[in-house]
Design an enzyme around this catalytic site. Structure first.
Site, PDB file in Angstrom:
ATOM      1  N   PRO A 181      -3.943 -33.951 -24.412  1.00  0.00           N
ATOM      2  CA  PRO A 181      -4.052 -33.864 -25.868  1.00  0.00           C
ATOM      3  C   PRO A 181      -3.429 -32.622 -26.502  1.00  0.00           C
ATOM      4  CG  PRO A 181      -6.094 -34.686 -24.957  1.00  0.00           C
ATOM      5  CD  PRO A 181      -5.234 -34.283 -23.784  1.00  0.00           C
ATOM      6  N   CYS A 182      -3.351 -31.504 -25.754  1.00  0.00           N
ATOM      7  CA  CYS A 182      -2.787 -30.295 -26.368  1.00  0.00           C
ATOM      8  C   CYS A 182      -1.262 -30.293 -26.338  1.00  0.00           C
ATOM      9  CB  CYS A 182      -3.349 -29.032 -25.719  1.00  0.00           C
ATOM     10  SG  CYS A 182      -3.337 -29.016 -23.927  1.00  0.00           S
ATOM     11  N   ASP A 183      -0.652 -31.386 -25.916  1.00  0.00           N
ATOM     12  CA  ASP A 183       0.813 -31.475 -25.931  1.00  0.00           C
ATOM     13  C   ASP A 183       1.302 -32.055 -27.256  1.00  0.00           C
ATOM     14  OD1 ASP A 183       3.308 -31.491 -23.816  1.00  0.00           O
ATOM     15  OD2 ASP A 183       3.512 -33.026 -25.389  1.00  0.00           O
TER      16      ASP A 183
END
Lengths: 161, 156
Positions: B110-112
């Site tokens: 998700p942090c990409d």
């Protein structure tokens, strides 16, 4: 130059302190107090070495080595409650200088979880979505006069949809 | 309108500040990750798995820190994407390190920057992995390090 790492209830994150060669234990303590702005209540703050339960460890330190990990806190003990899969809660008291990695090892052991299975679990502060990194000290999460914290052991994320 | 060099400088300075932080250095000292180089807009960081093997990640940090980075495993010597057979694998490791996702151009986390697109469900299902600009690249790196400690990780 000697670099040491400092955490504290008075800091938001891990900080690096650069000490000059030959710095004494007094210099070290003063540098830590200065970093947290804690001179005005210096006597109330205890300087710990990471994961060392001896609150006098600094006094007994023979040398200030590069990479030393420290914690400055006004409490001597923090009570941890761990919850997992509906089983009876477990409780243990740690120094504020305990890493989350250490707390997790205790929790896994308390619930009879093998290290391999524990690698698929994370500690999450109860009632939040905060999953602190293993390097974080317990005392960074618990600020006096609060002196306890509750964690849930939750599955590590599976990113599959 | 194209961004000026002032914007780039601010983005690079923000990245350098995070790479100089105590938290990043503490992880380096612990042998958890290691900065390889920064060639704007890329930061190359080795992240070590539970067996001590490094995987170099190329993070595209354009727009940092407001925009999340985009990460891909990288062969730093050859300056090319790591061949799929050399990607970390096994169980949930393969979910994140999936060379079939976006042709390997982004990690499925998700942090990409790329992977968060179209995954509105992640904001509620995996809130701790949603990009946090204040934590910066450490957020992404710590998440990858955690994945690489999985018991499912396959031996080399």
């Amino acid at each position: 130059m000697t670099q040491v790492f400092l955490q504290s209830e008075l800091l938001n994150d891990i900080e690096v302190l650069d000490l000059h060669e030959g710095a004494t234990k007094h210099d070290l303590r003063q540098a830590c107090l200065e970093r947290v702005g804690g001179h005005h209540h210096a006597e109330a703050l205890i300087l710990f070495i990471e994961d060392d339960d001896n609150e006098n460890a600094i006094e007994e330190l023979e040398a200030i080595v590069d990479g030393l990990r420290l914690h400055l806190h006004s409490l001597k003990a923090i009570t941890v409650t761990a919850r997992y899969a509906g089983r009876p809660e477990q409780h243990h008291t740690f120094r504020p200088n305990a890493t989350i990695a250490r707390v997790k090892r205790w929790a896994a052991h308390a619930f009879n979880i093998t290290p391999a299975d524990a690698a698929e679990l994370m500690l999450q502060v109860a009632g939040t979505d905060i999953r602190p990194d293993g390097d974080v000290h317990l005392g960074s999460l618990v600020k006096a006069p609060q002196h306890q914290v509750c964690f849930d052991l939750v599955p590590a994320p599976r990113v599959n949809g | 309108m194209a961004k000026g060099s002032g914007h780039v400088n601010q983005e690079l300075q923000a990245l350098e500040a995070h790479l100089a932080s105590g938290r990043f250095k503490a992880g380096v000292a612990r042998g958890r990750w290691q900065l390889v180089s920064v060639t704007w807009p890329y930061a190359f960081v080795k992240v070590f798995d539970r067996q001590g093997r490094p995987t170099c990640i190329r993070f595209d940090c354009a727009g940092y820190p407001a925009r999340p980075p985009q990460g891909t495993p990288w062969d730093h010597e050859k300056q090319q994407q790591l061949p799929p057979h050399l990607w970390p694998s096994g169980g949930r490791v393969s979910q994140v390190f999936n060379p079939n996702w976006q042709g390997g151009a982004a990690l499925y986390i998700p942090c990409d920057r790329v992977s968060i697109e179209g995954h509105a469900n992640w904001y509620t299902e995996l809130p701790h992995l949603i990009w946090d600009a204040t934590r910066g690249l450490l957020h992404y790196i710590e998440a990858l390090h955690e994945v690489l400690q999985s018991r499912d990780l396959q031996p080399a």
